[in-house]
Structure formats: C-alpha cells, structure tokens
Design a protein around this motif. Structure first.
Motif, short mmCIF file in Angstrom:
data_model
loop_
_atom_site.label_atom_id
_atom_site.label_comp_id
_atom_site.label_asym_id
_atom_site.label_seq_id
_atom_site.Cartn_x
_atom_site.Cartn_y
_atom_site.Cartn_z
N THR A 40 0.83 -1.19 0.00
CA THR A 40 0.00 0.00 0.00
C THR A 40 0.87 1.25 0.00
O THR A 40 1.89 1.30 0.67
CB THR A 40 -0.90 0.00 1.25
N ARG A 42 1.95 5.01 0.96
CA ARG A 42 1.90 5.67 2.27
C ARG A 42 0.76 6.67 2.38
O ARG A 42 0.22 6.89 3.46
CB ARG A 42 3.21 6.40 2.55
N ASN A 43 0.39 7.30 1.27
CA ASN A 43 -0.64 8.33 1.33
C ASN A 43 -2.06 7.77 1.25
O ASN A 43 -3.02 8.52 1.24
CB ASN A 43 -0.43 9.36 0.22
N ARG A 44 -2.20 6.46 1.23
CA ARG A 44 -3.53 5.85 1.16
C ARG A 44 -4.12 5.76 2.57
O ARG A 44 -3.45 5.42 3.53
CB ARG A 44 -3.43 4.45 0.55
N HIS A 45 -5.40 6.07 2.69
CA HIS A 45 -6.05 6.08 3.99
C HIS A 45 -6.18 4.68 4.58
O HIS A 45 -5.97 4.47 5.77
CB HIS A 45 -7.43 6.73 3.91
N VAL A 46 -6.55 3.70 3.74
CA VAL A 46 -6.70 2.32 4.21
C VAL A 46 -5.41 1.58 3.89
O VAL A 46 -5.05 1.41 2.73
CB VAL A 46 -7.90 1.63 3.51
N GLN A 47 -4.70 1.14 4.92
CA GLN A 47 -3.47 0.39 4.74
C GLN A 47 -3.77 -1.11 4.75
O GLN A 47 -4.35 -1.62 5.71
CB GLN A 47 -2.47 0.73 5.85
#
Length: 104
Positions: A40, A42-47
C-alpha cells in the motif's frame, strides 16, 4: 492458432508493486478469487496487510529479469524463432542458476 489456457492463467495470488495499488484493481482481483499481494502507498487512507514471503519472491524474479536483459543476445533478440530464443535465454541463465543452487 488456438490458445490453451492453463492453471497459471488464473493465479491464486497476484504480486504487484505500488503502482498497481488501486481500489478497482484490488476489487477485480477479489472478484477473480485471487489474493492481491500489493504493498500500500503511504498516502492511502486504508493500509492493507502484506505477506512478505511471496513478495520477496517477486523481487528475486525482477532482479533475474533485469540481469538477463543485460546479456546482449537476450536483450536484442537476434534469434529467428521462439525456440532458439528460449534456448539462448536458458543458456545465459545457467551461471546464475548454478550460483543460486550452490549458495542455498
């Protein structure tokens, strides 16, 4: 020419890099009953979690392909037929295979 589909054309696990980390791609893989093993961003809300053992294999395969492209005959594909190209690719990968067998 007919194409024969094998079991490998429908894998159980999809290995990809961070460029393939999108919701529609992950959903399409789940619809096809495949597990997406994609790190994923790093800037994605859902990891999402990642199993590191198959992903490490992906890295080794990419390094092997990169090394094989450094061989001039394989990179420029001077061979006329697919069989002779696969033969030259196999011959150029023998030293790496021997080294990997003796290390492990």
């Amino acid at each position: 020419m007919t194409r024969r589909w094998t079991r490998d054309s429908h894998p159980a696990i999809m290995l990809g890099d961070k460029g393939y980390n999108s919701g529609p791609i992950r959903q399409d893989l789940r619809d096809r009953a495949a597990v997406p093993e994609i790190p994923t961003k790093r800037n994605r809300h859902v990891q999402h979690s990642l199993d590191c053992s198959p992903y490490a294999l992906r890295s080794r395969i990419e390094c092997f392909i990169n090394r094989s492209k450094n061989r001039r005959r394989v990179a420029t594909r001077y061979n006329q037929t697919a069989a002779s190209f696969l033969g030259s690719a196999a011959l150029s990968s023998i030293p790496w295979w021997i080294r990997a067998v003796h290390i492990t």
